[in-house]
Design a protein around this motif. Structure first.
Motif, PDB file in Angstrom:
ATOM      1  N   LEU B 292      42.334  60.076  81.232  1.00 12.93           N
ATOM      2  CA  LEU B 292      41.572  58.833  81.230  1.00 12.93           C
ATOM      3  C   LEU B 292      40.837  58.643  79.916  1.00 12.93           C
ATOM      4  CD1 LEU B 292      41.087  56.600  83.321  1.00 12.93           C
ATOM      5  CD2 LEU B 292      38.993  57.765  83.950  1.00 12.93           C
ATOM      6  N   GLY B 293      41.583  58.468  78.818  1.00 14.88           N
ATOM      7  CA  GLY B 293      40.935  58.241  77.532  1.00 14.88           C
ATOM      8  C   GLY B 293      40.553  56.785  77.396  1.00 14.88           C
ATOM      9  N   THR B 294      39.576  56.493  76.558  1.00 14.30           N
ATOM     10  CA  THR B 294      39.227  55.103  76.287  1.00 14.30           C
ATOM     11  C   THR B 294      39.421  54.801  74.810  1.00 14.30           C
ATOM     12  OG1 THR B 294      36.953  55.775  75.999  1.00 14.30           O
ATOM     13  CG2 THR B 294      37.550  54.904  78.147  1.00 14.30           C
ATOM     14  N   LEU B 295      40.231  55.632  74.160  1.00  8.20           N
ATOM     15  CA  LEU B 295      40.392  55.472  72.724  1.00  8.20           C
ATOM     16  C   LEU B 295      41.619  54.651  72.426  1.00  8.20           C
ATOM     17  CD1 LEU B 295      39.768  59.214  71.966  1.00  8.20           C
ATOM     18  CD2 LEU B 295      38.136  57.350  71.662  1.00  8.20           C
ATOM     19  N   ARG B 296      41.502  53.852  71.418  1.00  9.33           N
ATOM     20  CA  ARG B 296      42.602  53.005  71.010  1.00  9.33           C
ATOM     21  C   ARG B 296      43.707  53.834  70.365  1.00  9.33           C
ATOM     22  NH1 ARG B 296      45.645  49.733  71.152  1.00  9.33           N
ATOM     23  NH2 ARG B 296      45.747  47.596  70.417  1.00  9.33           N
ATOM     24  N   LYS B 297      43.304  54.907  69.700  1.00  2.00           N
ATOM     25  CA  LYS B 297      44.277  55.742  69.009  1.00  2.00           C
ATOM     26  C   LYS B 297      44.015  57.199  69.346  1.00  2.00           C
ATOM     27  CE  LYS B 297      45.004  54.051  64.664  1.00  2.00           C
ATOM     28  NZ  LYS B 297      44.604  53.657  63.298  1.00  2.00           N
ATOM     29  N   ASP B 298      45.050  57.880  69.833  1.00  6.55           N
ATOM     30  CA  ASP B 298      44.872  59.278  70.205  1.00  6.55           C
ATOM     31  C   ASP B 298      46.228  59.942  70.162  1.00  6.55           C
ATOM     32  OD1 ASP B 298      43.775  61.000  73.244  1.00  6.55           O
ATOM     33  OD2 ASP B 298      44.110  61.693  71.192  1.00  6.55           O
ATOM     34  N   ASN B 299      46.589  60.528  69.043  1.00  6.49           N
ATOM     35  CA  ASN B 299      47.898  61.147  68.891  1.00  6.49           C
ATOM     36  C   ASN B 299      47.842  62.648  69.067  1.00  6.49           C
ATOM     37  OD1 ASN B 299      49.234  58.798  68.521  1.00  6.49           O
ATOM     38  ND2 ASN B 299      49.471  58.978  66.316  1.00  6.49           N
ATOM     39  N   THR B 300      47.335  63.072  70.229  1.00  5.72           N
ATOM     40  CA  THR B 300      47.255  64.507  70.432  1.00  5.72           C
ATOM     41  C   THR B 300      48.220  64.908  71.530  1.00  5.72           C
ATOM     42  OG1 THR B 300      45.404  64.042  71.899  1.00  5.72           O
ATOM     43  CG2 THR B 300      44.864  64.718  69.662  1.00  5.72           C
ATOM     44  N   GLY B 301      49.423  65.300  71.131  1.00  2.00           N
ATOM     45  CA  GLY B 301      50.408  65.759  72.107  1.00  2.00           C
ATOM     46  C   GLY B 301      51.235  64.616  72.680  1.00  2.00           C
ATOM     47  N   TYR B 302      52.016  64.927  73.704  1.00  7.89           N
ATOM     48  CA  TYR B 302      52.874  63.913  74.315  1.00  7.89           C
ATOM     49  C   TYR B 302      52.018  62.929  75.104  1.00  7.89           C
ATOM     50  CZ  TYR B 302      56.258  67.737  73.745  1.00  7.89           C
ATOM     51  OH  TYR B 302      57.018  68.758  73.275  1.00  7.89           O
ATOM     52  N   ASP B 303      52.328  61.640  74.984  1.00  7.34           N
ATOM     53  CA  ASP B 303      51.528  60.620  75.668  1.00  7.34           C
ATOM     54  C   ASP B 303      52.073  60.441  77.080  1.00  7.34           C
ATOM     55  OD1 ASP B 303      50.334  57.342  74.557  1.00  7.34           O
ATOM     56  OD2 ASP B 303      49.703  58.693  76.151  1.00  7.34           O
ATOM     57  N   LEU B 304      51.632  61.325  77.996  1.00 12.29           N
ATOM     58  CA  LEU B 304      52.238  61.371  79.323  1.00 12.29           C
ATOM     59  C   LEU B 304      51.937  60.166  80.199  1.00 12.29           C
ATOM     60  CD1 LEU B 304      51.721  65.115  80.234  1.00 12.29           C
ATOM     61  CD2 LEU B 304      53.809  63.972  79.501  1.00 12.29           C
ATOM     62  N   LYS B 305      50.871  59.407  79.875  1.00 10.62           N
ATOM     63  CA  LYS B 305      50.561  58.297  80.786  1.00 10.62           C
ATOM     64  C   LYS B 305      51.716  57.322  80.883  1.00 10.62           C
ATOM     65  CE  LYS B 305      48.264  55.238  77.523  1.00 10.62           C
ATOM     66  NZ  LYS B 305      48.212  55.969  76.245  1.00 10.62           N
ATOM     67  N   HIS B 306      52.545  57.246  79.824  1.00 11.19           N
ATOM     68  CA  HIS B 306      53.647  56.290  79.848  1.00 11.19           C
ATOM     69  C   HIS B 306      54.676  56.622  80.911  1.00 11.19           C
ATOM     70  CE1 HIS B 306      52.262  53.940  76.536  1.00 11.19           C
ATOM     71  NE2 HIS B 306      52.036  55.030  75.846  1.00 11.19           N
ATOM     72  N   LEU B 307      54.732  57.920  81.305  1.00 17.12           N
ATOM     73  CA  LEU B 307      55.651  58.295  82.379  1.00 17.12           C
ATOM     74  C   LEU B 307      55.243  57.637  83.684  1.00 17.12           C
ATOM     75  CD1 LEU B 307      56.426  62.103  82.267  1.00 17.12           C
ATOM     76  CD2 LEU B 307      58.030  60.212  82.127  1.00 17.12           C
ATOM     77  N   PHE B 308      53.900  57.577  83.887  1.00 20.72           N
ATOM     78  CA  PHE B 308      53.432  57.048  85.167  1.00 20.72           C
ATOM     79  C   PHE B 308      53.477  55.535  85.207  1.00 20.72           C
ATOM     80  CE2 PHE B 308      52.106  60.963  87.038  1.00 20.72           C
ATOM     81  CZ  PHE B 308      51.843  61.794  85.960  1.00 20.72           C
ATOM     82  N   ILE B 309      53.326  54.896  84.021  1.00 12.22           N
ATOM     83  CA  ILE B 309      53.370  53.437  83.983  1.00 12.22           C
ATOM     84  C   ILE B 309      54.807  53.012  84.255  1.00 12.22           C
ATOM     85  CG2 ILE B 309      52.977  51.377  82.581  1.00 12.22           C
ATOM     86  CD1 ILE B 309      51.006  52.990  80.911  1.00 12.22           C
ATOM     87  N   GLY B 310      55.028  52.368  85.370  1.00 10.86           N
ATOM     88  CA  GLY B 310      56.373  51.916  85.695  1.00 10.86           C
ATOM     89  C   GLY B 310      57.166  52.879  86.548  1.00 10.86           C
ATOM     90  N   SER B 311      56.573  54.028  86.929  1.00 11.44           N
ATOM     91  CA  SER B 311      57.345  54.984  87.718  1.00 11.44           C
ATOM     92  C   SER B 311      57.339  54.647  89.205  1.00 11.44           C
ATOM     93  CB  SER B 311      56.780  56.388  87.530  1.00 11.44           C
ATOM     94  OG  SER B 311      55.469  56.439  88.057  1.00 11.44           O
ATOM     95  N   GLU B 312      56.648  53.582  89.576  1.00 13.20           N
ATOM     96  CA  GLU B 312      56.652  53.073  90.959  1.00 13.20           C
ATOM     97  C   GLU B 312      56.222  54.116  91.976  1.00 13.20           C
ATOM     98  OE1 GLU B 312      60.019  50.491  91.910  1.00 13.20           O
ATOM     99  OE2 GLU B 312      60.678  50.690  89.843  1.00 13.20           O
ATOM    100  N   GLY B 313      55.245  54.938  91.584  1.00  8.60           N
ATOM    101  CA  GLY B 313      54.670  55.884  92.541  1.00  8.60           C
ATOM    102  C   GLY B 313      55.547  57.081  92.836  1.00  8.60           C
ATOM    103  N   SER B 314      56.613  57.280  92.066  1.00  7.29           N
ATOM    104  CA  SER B 314      57.507  58.381  92.385  1.00  7.29           C
ATOM    105  C   SER B 314      57.193  59.654  91.613  1.00  7.29           C
ATOM    106  CB  SER B 314      58.957  57.977  92.105  1.00  7.29           C
ATOM    107  OG  SER B 314      59.109  57.634  90.746  1.00  7.29           O
ATOM    108  N   LEU B 315      56.310  59.571  90.613  1.00  7.18           N
ATOM    109  CA  LEU B 315      55.950  60.769  89.853  1.00  7.18           C
ATOM    110  C   LEU B 315      54.515  61.208  90.120  1.00  7.18           C
ATOM    111  CD1 LEU B 315      57.557  60.001  86.362  1.00  7.18           C
ATOM    112  CD2 LEU B 315      58.456  61.424  88.196  1.00  7.18           C
ATOM    113  N   GLY B 316      53.684  60.273  90.582  1.00  5.73           N
ATOM    114  CA  GLY B 316      52.302  60.630  90.861  1.00  5.73           C
ATOM    115  C   GLY B 316      51.571  59.383  91.321  1.00  5.73           C
TER     116      GLY B 316
END
Lengths: 251, 594
Positions: B292-316
């Motif tokens: 739950l970051g609130t930063l506009r830019k944060d390039n630390t590691g893989y950006d995992l939130k994108h997996l959940f966006i659009g996963s239709e509840g099947s990953l978490g």
């Protein structure tokens, strides 16, 4: 016959208004302004009469600061033929507006003067009645239906009154103020917007109309109504009785 | 009286002894009227008769299959003293809607069913108020908005915070109880309702706004907040949500994010992948992943939130959201235009992007069939351009900071469009009420379609030049049997193709599917632009994604949800789902390596 329609530029009715911190009035900076809904209905009625062939010209008039011209342009885009802008400082109270309208009527000599029944910013519901008295013309206020008779030079008006509907017959020239159910205003279509660019808007000053700006009214304070207190969920009848007795002092 | 009770007991014993042959069949209970209240004698005789038949069937192992099945389909409900007929249906669809191309899904036998211990545990964690077993509430939660899909879940849980949700999921994972995350239940592909008896986990109680930064415009809230409430909250602060859709009164932000909802303003503010800054999600095993970051830019590691966006509840399950909200600009103008043909609509889009540029905030189109439908079925809607019937209507909205500038720019653009013949007629809204009536026409099309009868709904991304060709081809194929309606977000290349028929009819369906998917695939489009795959298109993913890509998706699913309990049967084809087949244990013998 010429028809004159008076229109007012007000805060858009869908905007959530805020009171200025010094309580002197409503905050109108950066707020969407548009034509008073009742004035739109008045203009629509005038246009319908013209389209029915009973009038030759529709003149839209507005009083106030320069931004009123935007509202007049909208009126022209709806279909009015000419516009007149009376440059006057706001705020303008109904008696002033009535006097200005009287001067304009003497200038333009319309057969019918149509206004909205009230403006949604001050809800005065006075201008139409005052101008009719000043001109000594018959008036049909809160009109929900208007039928003109060319030969008899009269108008039949259905008025929405507290008791129901009252039908009056007025000799022209007359003053009509419009109510909500009279018609549904048309949208400003592109061809008309294009034509509106070439229609003239005449600018007049208070001096030209020989009217002196004088107000007998002064706004002392504007406050918002008190915020409704949240309801309380009580747990028993005893508590309710106790609250009614001791807090509300109702029983 | 005693005799009757005895008969009932015998019947119950004998009937219920027969093990129901397969777990895979879905049950639909049809309650036969309670005979005992009507005529005790007859029920007794019925009970005796059944006891007899059952006894016969029990001893005679070679009883015919039809008889066995007939008997097995009856159960004696001891409590209600009535016969219950268990009807097995192999198709999942509720309204006899059979898709020619859709496979018949069967309940995964690896999932457990809820028992009393589970209920006790849930009540201990959540309290009785948040454990819903009420029939009526479950009816609503089991049915999707289009009344096309209906599950048979017996339990809905409404956790209030992340901790409760995490405990529930951990338990469900250990017990192998399948679950369906449910937000506003406004999805259009059957992804928000159970297929069989999955436990519904509703986020509706997680509706707090956690914080809002007035300077940066970052809003942090829980996933159960309704979109319209967020819009009103931000309105007072001078901001808006970057997405807006017709379902805003019911849809929740968690659901919007897990389906990567597009909406009406995507052409201006971009997709949720860009505007969501952070998420908190709970995985199948209950572990809470705090991104739950609130930063506009944060390039630390893989950006995992994108997996959940659009996963239709099947990953978490998403529990908290941090989203960047744009400032609310004061000048909004909207025009409703009419075009003669589709080419003009395209050229208009091209011109709009150039001449309106940064102030363009929405570009929608609808055809004359859509307009007629809306005028016919919705109240309080009037045609802004009544003088004539046009083939296409376009709705353009601009949002900017200075009213006079914007109005002048828009008017200049529209006048130019009229002069060059792109636009035949148009109306410009003069105030808010006119603007909302224009939007009402466009946003009301799905509702009008529902009122018109049965609707086959398709949501496709296609190259803009080709978009309407598909509508016309489907129209030719379907002929007079149905009304084909095309509308959508022309600015994003997204077509909503809807075929409206008086009833669902396989003949019509066969003309549409799989032609529409094949056509889309051929033109390298997407078979689901913004609605997602859900249940409706779970098997269709190959039309738009390669098999290697889908295999990788399946691996990720296996990693994050080994037991497959999160929203099963959806998104990814079931044939890939490794949990459906039981893995044989391979015994490594010392000499097998040679």
């Amino acid at each position: 016959m010429k028809i004159m329609v008076a229109i007012k530029r007000v805060v858009d009715y869908a905007v959530k208004i805020r009171i200025k911190s010094d309580k002197s009035g409503v905050d109108t900076t950066n707020v969407k302004m548009s034509m008073n809904p009742f004035c739109e209905i008045a203009l629509e009625e005038a246009l319908r009469i013209k389209e029915a062939g009973l009038a030759s010209e529709v003149v839209a008039v507005s009083m106030g600061p320069t931004q009123c011209v935007d509202t007049l342009r909208t009126g022209l885009a709806m279909g009015a033929d000419r516009g007149i802008h009376v440059d006057a400082p706001s705020p303008l109270y109904p008696l002033m507006v009535a006097k200005l309208l009287k001067a304009l009527v003497h200038l333009e000599k319309p057969g019918l003067l149509i206004l909205g029944k009230q403006a949604i910013d001050d809800d005065c519901n006075q201008t139409g009645q005052m101008v009719a008295a000043l001109l000594n013309w018959p008036q049909g206020t809160f009109a929900s239906k208007l039928v003109l008779d060319k030969e008899k030079n009269s108008a039949t008006v259905d008025r929405e009154v507290d008791g129901g509907l009252e039908t009056l017959s007025l000799d022209l020239p007359a003053v009509i103020t419009t109510d909500l159910r009279l018609n549904q205003p048309r949208y400003a279509t592109l061809p008309n917007i294009m034509k509106a660019k070439s229609k003239p808007i005449k600018k007049m000053s208070l001096a030209e109309l020989n009217v002196e700006l004088r107000s007998d009214l002064e706004v002392v304070q504007v406050t918002a109504p008190p915020v409704r207190k949240a309801g309380v969920i009580l747990s028993s009848v005893d508590e309710l009785v106790d609250k009614l007795k001791n807090e509300a002092h109702v029983i | 009286m005693e005799n009757h009770k005895l008969a009932a007991a015998i019947a119950y014993r004998l009937l219920n002894q027969t093990k129901h042959s397969s777990n895979k069949i879905i049950h639909q209970r049809l309650l036969i009227p309670n005979f005992t209240q009507l005529n005790p004698l007859s029920s007794t005789s019925v009970a005796y008769l059944f006891a007899l038949i059952q006894f016969v069937g029990f001893t005679r192992h070679y009883a015919s299959v039809p008889l066995k099945r007939f008997l097995a389909s009856y159960r004696w409900d001891l409590q209600k003293s009535s016969l219950i007929r268990m009807q097995s249906i192999s198709a999942i669809h509720h309204r006899k809607f059979g898709s020619v191309a859709s496979a018949v899904v069967q309940r995964n036998p690896n999932f457990s069913t809820i028992n009393n211990d589970d209920l006790i545990y849930f009540e201990k964690i959540l309290g009785a108020k948040k454990v819903i077993q009420d029939h009526e509430e479950l009816e609503t939660a089991n049915t999707d908005w289009m009344h096309k899909y209906k599950g048979s879940s017996k339990l809905m849980l409404q956790p209030e915070n992340t901790r409760e949700l995490s405990q529930i999921l951990e338990y469900c994972n250990s017990r192998r109880l399948a679950i369906v995350p449910q937000g506003g239940n406004t999805g259009l592909v059957g992804g928000s309702v159970p297929v069989f008896d999955e436990v519904i986990i509703s986020t509706r109680r997680m509706n707090n706004i956690i914080s809002f930064d007035q300077v940066s415009g970052v809003l942090v809230c829980e996933a159960g907040c309704i979109l319209e409430n967020l819009i009103s909250f931000l309105d007072k602060k001078g901001f808006i949500m970057p997405l807006d859709l017709g379902a805003k009164g019911s849809c929740q932000i968690g659901g919007n994010i897990s389906t990567n909802a597009g909406g009406l303003r995507l052409v201006r503010y971009g997709s949720l992948h860009g505007t969501v800054l952070g998420l908190e999600a709970v995985l199948a095993n209950g572990s809470v992943i705090d991104m739950l970051g609130t930063l506009r830019k944060d390039n630390t590691g893989y950006d995992l939130k994108h997996l959940f966006i659009g996963s239709e509840g099947s990953l978490g399950i998403i529990t908290k959201v941090s989203i960047l909200t744009p400032p609310k600009l004061s000048s909004v103008n909207i025009a409703f235009l009419a075009c003669e043909d589709y080419i003009s609509c395209q050229k208009l889009l091209f011109q709009a992007k150039r001449r309106l540029g940064e102030i363009l905030s929405a570009f929608e189109f609808l055809d004359s069939q859509a307009m007629n439908l809306v005028l016919h079925h919705l109240d309080g809607v009037r045609n802004p351009l009544p003088s004539s019937i046009y083939n296409f209507y376009v709705l353009i909205e601009t949002t900017g900071s200075k009213e006079s500038n914007d109005k002048a720019t828009l008017e200049a653009f529209l006048l130019h469009a009229m002069e060059s013949g792109l636009v035949s007629d148009g109306a410009l809204a003069q105030d808010f009420s006119q603007a909302s009536s224009f939007w009402h026409i466009r946003e009301g099309i799905p509702e009008a379609l529902m009122k018109a009868g049965a609707v086959y709904k398709y949501d496709l991304s296609l190259p803009v030049e080709k978009m309407y060709d598909l509508v016309e081809e489907i129209r030719t194929r379907v002929g007079t049997a149905a009304n084909v309606v095309g509308y959508g977000h022309l600015g994003d290349g997204n077509l909503h193709l809807n075929v409206s028929a008086p009833q669902y009819d396989d003949a019509i369906l066969s003309q549409i599917e799989p032609f529409v998917y094949e056509w889309t695939s051929r033109h390298r489009g997407s078979i689901s632009a913004e609605h997602g795959l859900g249940l409706m298109k779970a098997e269709k993913i190959y039309y738009s994604k390669s098999s290697e890509t889908v295999q990788l998706m399946a691996s990720i699913k296996k990693l994050l949800d080994p037991n497959g309990i999160l929203n099963p049967y959806k998104v990814i084809p079931s044939s890939l789902d490794v949990h459906m087949k039981s893995q044989p244990t391979i015994c490594k013998l010392p000499w097998s390596t040679f």
